[in-house]
Each structure stands twice: as C-alpha cells, then as structure tokens.
Design a protein around this motif. Sequence first.
Motif, PDB file in Angstrom:
ATOM      1  N   ALA A  96     -12.425   9.146  -2.961  1.00 54.01           N
ATOM      2  CA  ALA A  96     -11.745   7.862  -3.135  1.00 54.01           C
ATOM      3  C   ALA A  96     -10.968   7.873  -4.443  1.00 54.01           C
ATOM      4  CB  ALA A  96     -12.751   6.715  -3.117  1.00 54.01           C
TER       5      ALA A  96
ATOM      6  N   TYR B  38      -8.606   3.303  -2.378  1.00 52.84           N
ATOM      7  CA  TYR B  38      -8.292   4.086  -1.180  1.00 52.84           C
ATOM      8  C   TYR B  38      -9.420   5.085  -0.936  1.00 52.84           C
ATOM      9  CZ  TYR B  38      -3.446   2.379  -1.497  1.00 52.84           C
ATOM     10  OH  TYR B  38      -2.317   1.590  -1.556  1.00 52.84           O
TER      11      TYR B  38
ATOM     12  N   LEU C 271      -5.536   2.543   8.098  1.00 53.95           N
ATOM     13  CA  LEU C 271      -4.608   3.526   7.534  1.00 53.95           C
ATOM     14  C   LEU C 271      -4.815   4.899   8.181  1.00 53.95           C
ATOM     15  CD1 LEU C 271      -4.799   2.668   3.720  1.00 53.95           C
ATOM     16  CD2 LEU C 271      -3.241   1.766   5.450  1.00 53.95           C
TER      17      LEU C 271
ATOM     18  N   GLU D  67      -9.851  -5.981   3.056  1.00 47.30           N
ATOM     19  CA  GLU D  67     -10.056  -4.592   3.416  1.00 47.30           C
ATOM     20  C   GLU D  67      -9.158  -4.218   4.588  1.00 47.30           C
ATOM     21  OE1 GLU D  67     -14.563  -3.480   2.797  1.00 47.30           O
ATOM     22  OE2 GLU D  67     -14.409  -5.545   3.506  1.00 47.30           O
TER      23      GLU D  67
ATOM     24  N   THR E 258     -10.877   8.440   1.619  1.00 44.26           N
ATOM     25  CA  THR E 258     -10.451   9.518   2.515  1.00 44.26           C
ATOM     26  C   THR E 258     -11.620   9.989   3.375  1.00 44.26           C
ATOM     27  OG1 THR E 258     -10.978  11.274   0.920  1.00 44.26           O
ATOM     28  CG2 THR E 258      -8.767  10.315   0.830  1.00 44.26           C
TER      29      THR E 258
ATOM     30  N   ASN F   2      -8.909  -0.932   7.281  1.00 45.67           N
ATOM     31  CA  ASN F   2      -9.401   0.366   7.739  1.00 45.67           C
ATOM     32  C   ASN F   2      -8.533   0.962   8.831  1.00 45.67           C
ATOM     33  OD1 ASN F   2      -9.991  -1.310   9.851  1.00 45.67           O
ATOM     34  ND2 ASN F   2     -12.219  -1.058   9.737  1.00 45.67           N
TER      35      ASN F   2
ATOM     36  N   ASP G  71      -8.357  -4.126  -1.522  1.00 46.71           N
ATOM     37  CA  ASP G  71      -7.513  -4.697  -2.569  1.00 46.71           C
ATOM     38  C   ASP G  71      -8.360  -5.613  -3.455  1.00 46.71           C
ATOM     39  OD1 ASP G  71      -5.552  -5.729  -4.172  1.00 46.71           O
ATOM     40  OD2 ASP G  71      -4.233  -6.346  -2.536  1.00 46.71           O
TER      41      ASP G  71
ATOM     42  N   VAL H 272      -6.329   9.566   4.458  1.00 48.47           N
ATOM     43  CA  VAL H 272      -6.599   8.281   3.809  1.00 48.47           C
ATOM     44  C   VAL H 272      -6.682   7.242   4.917  1.00 48.47           C
ATOM     45  CG1 VAL H 272      -5.771   6.558   2.184  1.00 48.47           C
ATOM     46  CG2 VAL H 272      -5.364   8.977   1.721  1.00 48.47           C
TER      47      VAL H 272
ATOM     48  N   TYR I 111      -5.726   9.614  -8.951  1.00 46.05           N
ATOM     49  CA  TYR I 111      -4.331   9.184  -9.039  1.00 46.05           C
ATOM     50  C   TYR I 111      -3.936   9.071 -10.504  1.00 46.05           C
ATOM     51  CZ  TYR I 111      -0.448   5.792  -8.876  1.00 46.05           C
ATOM     52  OH  TYR I 111       0.732   5.127  -9.046  1.00 46.05           O
TER      53      TYR I 111
ATOM     54  N   LEU J 100       0.817  -1.211   0.000  1.00 51.51           N
ATOM     55  CA  LEU J 100       0.000   0.000   0.000  1.00 51.51           C
ATOM     56  C   LEU J 100       0.851   1.261   0.000  1.00 51.51           C
ATOM     57  CD1 LEU J 100      -2.667  -1.074   2.666  1.00 51.51           C
ATOM     58  CD2 LEU J 100      -2.805  -1.279   0.175  1.00 51.51           C
TER      59      LEU J 100
ATOM     60  N   TYR K 254      -8.697   4.075   4.591  1.00 48.07           N
ATOM     61  CA  TYR K 254      -9.267   2.781   4.214  1.00 48.07           C
ATOM     62  C   TYR K 254      -8.683   2.323   2.887  1.00 48.07           C
ATOM     63  CZ  TYR K 254     -12.863  -0.489   2.465  1.00 48.07           C
ATOM     64  OH  TYR K 254     -13.529  -1.560   1.938  1.00 48.07           O
ATOM     65  N   ALA K 255      -8.518   0.997   2.757  1.00 51.25           N
ATOM     66  CA  ALA K 255      -8.053   0.411   1.495  1.00 51.25           C
ATOM     67  C   ALA K 255      -8.777  -0.905   1.256  1.00 51.25           C
ATOM     68  CB  ALA K 255      -6.550   0.184   1.526  1.00 51.25           C
TER      69      ALA K 255
END
Length: 464
Positions: free
Chosen positions: A391, A399, A426, A422, A401, A424, A416, A411, A442, A192, A413-414
């Motif tokens: 996001a 990701y 971050l 998941e 925010t 949460n 994959d 930021v 991005y 990440l 949460y992620a």
Amino acid sequence: MMLLLLILPLLSPQIDGQSQRVVGQKKDSSCLCEVNSNLWSFPAEHYGAVLQQLQSCDGSLGKLQEKVALSNQHLPKIQAVIKNVTERLVPYQYLHAQGLYTELSLHVMGQELSQLETDIGDLHNRFNNAQTEKLSKEVGKLRTDIDKRKNADTINMKSVKEKLRYLKNRAESCRSIPKDHIGQHRYCFKGLISNISDPVMTKVNPDGKSYVAGSWGKQAKMERDGEKDVYWVQTLLSGNIHGNTLRVYDTYEDFMTSTNNRDFTIAPSYSNPNTIEGPSAVLYGEGLFYNCYRSADVCRYDLKGNTVKRVTLPGTGVGFNNKFPYCYYDCRLNSDVDVEADETGLWALYATLGNHGNLVVSRLVWDSEAETINVTQTWETKLFKKAVSNAFMVCGVLYATRYVDEYREEVFYAFDTATGREDNSLALPLEKVAKGVASLSYNPTNKQLYMYNDGYLLAYQASF
C-alpha cells in the motif's frame, strides 16, 4: 493287591491343573501301572502361540510407553492452555448466563459515541460550518438509534458499528488535510490516479539480488529549495527482516553508477531497540522514518545528529513483529508497519486487533522544534491487511495493491482520508520483474512510485 498311586508329573502339563490318579498292581515287590505319557508331552504349539503373543505385547507395550512419555511432555502445555482458555471464558460464561451481550456492547458503543459527540461538538464550535453541522445531526441521529435499541431486545450490531466507524472517520477528516497542500499540488484536484507507467528505471540493489527485502527511493521532502535529488537505499541484511544501515547518494548519477555514496549506521546491532524492522522506510527531509525493532513504534533517525526519536502508534492491539504483515500471494515478513509520505506529509499504515486486522491509517507530524513525532489523526478501513500485497499514500488517499501473477500487481482499492470514502473498483496494472513486492512508496516531488521488487529497484510514473 491293587494300589492307588499318586504320580506327580515331571513335566508341566496336567489335567485341569491337577495331578493324575493311576491304578497300579503290586508284583514281586514292584508296582506296575500304565500311564499315558502323552498327557504330559511338551505343548510346542501352545508355547509358540504364547511366545508370539508375548512378543506382540512387548512391541505394543513399547509403543504405549513412547506415547505415555510423549504425553507427559505435552501434558503441562495442554493443561496451561486449558487453564488460560478457561479463565478467559469465565466472564463470557457469566455474560451468556445473564444475557448481557447486547447490553454490554451497547454500553461500550455508547461510551465511544459520547467521546465522538464531544469531539464533533468541539469541531462545530471551532469551525461552525455546514459540514460540522451535518456531522452533529448525524451523531444525534445515531444517539437516538442506540437509545431506542437499549429499550428493544433486537439490534443489528454490525450496522451500528459500521456507522460508528464511518462517523469517526468523518470527524478525523474534518481536521485532517493541511490548508497549504491544495494550492501547491493542483493535480490532487483531478481525483484518483488514472494510470501508472511501465517501469522507468530498473536497477539491482547495491547489496545484490540475494537481499530480497528493503526499501528505496528519492528523498520525499527537501529541506531547502534548490537542493539536489538525493536517492537512498535501505536493505534488510539480517534475515530479510532487520537492518541497521542506510546508503545515500547525493545525485541521480551517483545512484545509477553506485558511486560517491554515504553510509549511515542507525543502530549498533541487528537486535538494538533502534534497529529497522520490516521493509517500509522512507527518507523525509533529513530523517529516515521506519518501524522500530519489535515494537508498535515509528522511529526517526536524524542523518545530521545521529539521534533516534520514536512514537507509539494508537489503537487496540497494534500489529507488529509479523502479526499483520502484507500477504495476499506470499507474506512479506514483518511488514506490519508501513511508513509512507505524500503531498500532505507522513503516514503510518498498519492493522489492529481492535479493527479486526483491517488497515488503519494514521497521520504523523514531525515537530522539528520539540524534536518529537506526533500522531494527529487516525482512520479505520474495512480492508483486511493480510489480503493486500502492499500500500502507499497519494494526496491523502490510501491505495492498496494485490498480486496478479509473477510479473504483475494491481492497484485495486482506494480510501480517501478527506471524505472517509472507499473505492474497491480500481484496476490499475503495475508491472514488475520478480514475484515478490517488499515495499512500494510514492514520492510527491516527482509523482513517482518506488518498488523494492525481490532485490530489484523499480520506479514508475503516476498520472492523474
């Protein structure tokens, strides 16, 4: 001689509502009698009291008439709502009376599981590897659990639904990431994002600070090697919700000096079906991808051909037209469908009623030969979209925010798509110069994030 005379009073007061009988005496051809006139004096006190009550009644009657008139206006609407709710409750009342809630839910999940078994069976036949074999065993175990619960009268619906969602995401992940992106972007192996820099660029959008919604960035995919760095800005000029123009700069220097720009008209009006809705566009190759006007569609405007193609996003009750916007601190109008780009291609981030308003991630593919947009995979997360300020996608990872204060986002949460996992936990700070975040995207060509921050254009460097 005594006479009994009947005296009819001239005034209204009477004794018990009757005429008064008075004894009189005849004298010299005249009739003499004594009468107490006080009995018929004008009742001023009673009259005043009655008058006051009458005036009070007039006022009350006026208010009552206003309420009746207002009720008559709203009554048809209320009756329509009651009728609608009543009709919608009919099937549920039947289910409640028959005790079929569990059986019906199991039936629906059984249908979903059957489709999942078919999909995973096809995957296993095609790839026949350890991962697909493991998925087949897990689906088989879930089938056994559902069959057991059909024979029992108790069931934890939430846990079964969550397991089904997880397996569906795993199945999508098996056919997800293109094989070529791994070798081209080695930093994706590092995991990440570990850090986001302070803004490396700050600029006011070309239309002025009063236009607080829009999107911008660097062209996310170049058609040919050696192309110049193309920058673009898309400002929502109609109510901070709709836009129909795109401004493009062929070099970084032109962008910074706001010179030598090319302007494109995407739609003839702000209410055209091809109009841009919401602050979430991305320039990918020679096409601008965005949410189409008042629809659950993603559009692609071709800069060379001046044509628009579209695709409808999958899901039950896809949110659009401000149904599921980004919120957290302050809802960003009509930010329901967010189009993003990363190393793996194009993505659409949105929410559906079927996923209870939680974020859904769909992978998009532009077929240049057929000139069509296709949706190839879809994942469902547990993250409620209205609890997110924005996001973006990086290396196939979503990701999200959230608002911290006027000058910071985070930021937190992620998700994959390669594994369905998941995170949460971050806490990556993201500085800003104004309170609201209209869009955040991005760019895989330089690993930078681009934020449209209430009229300001900010860029950040991401590290892995």
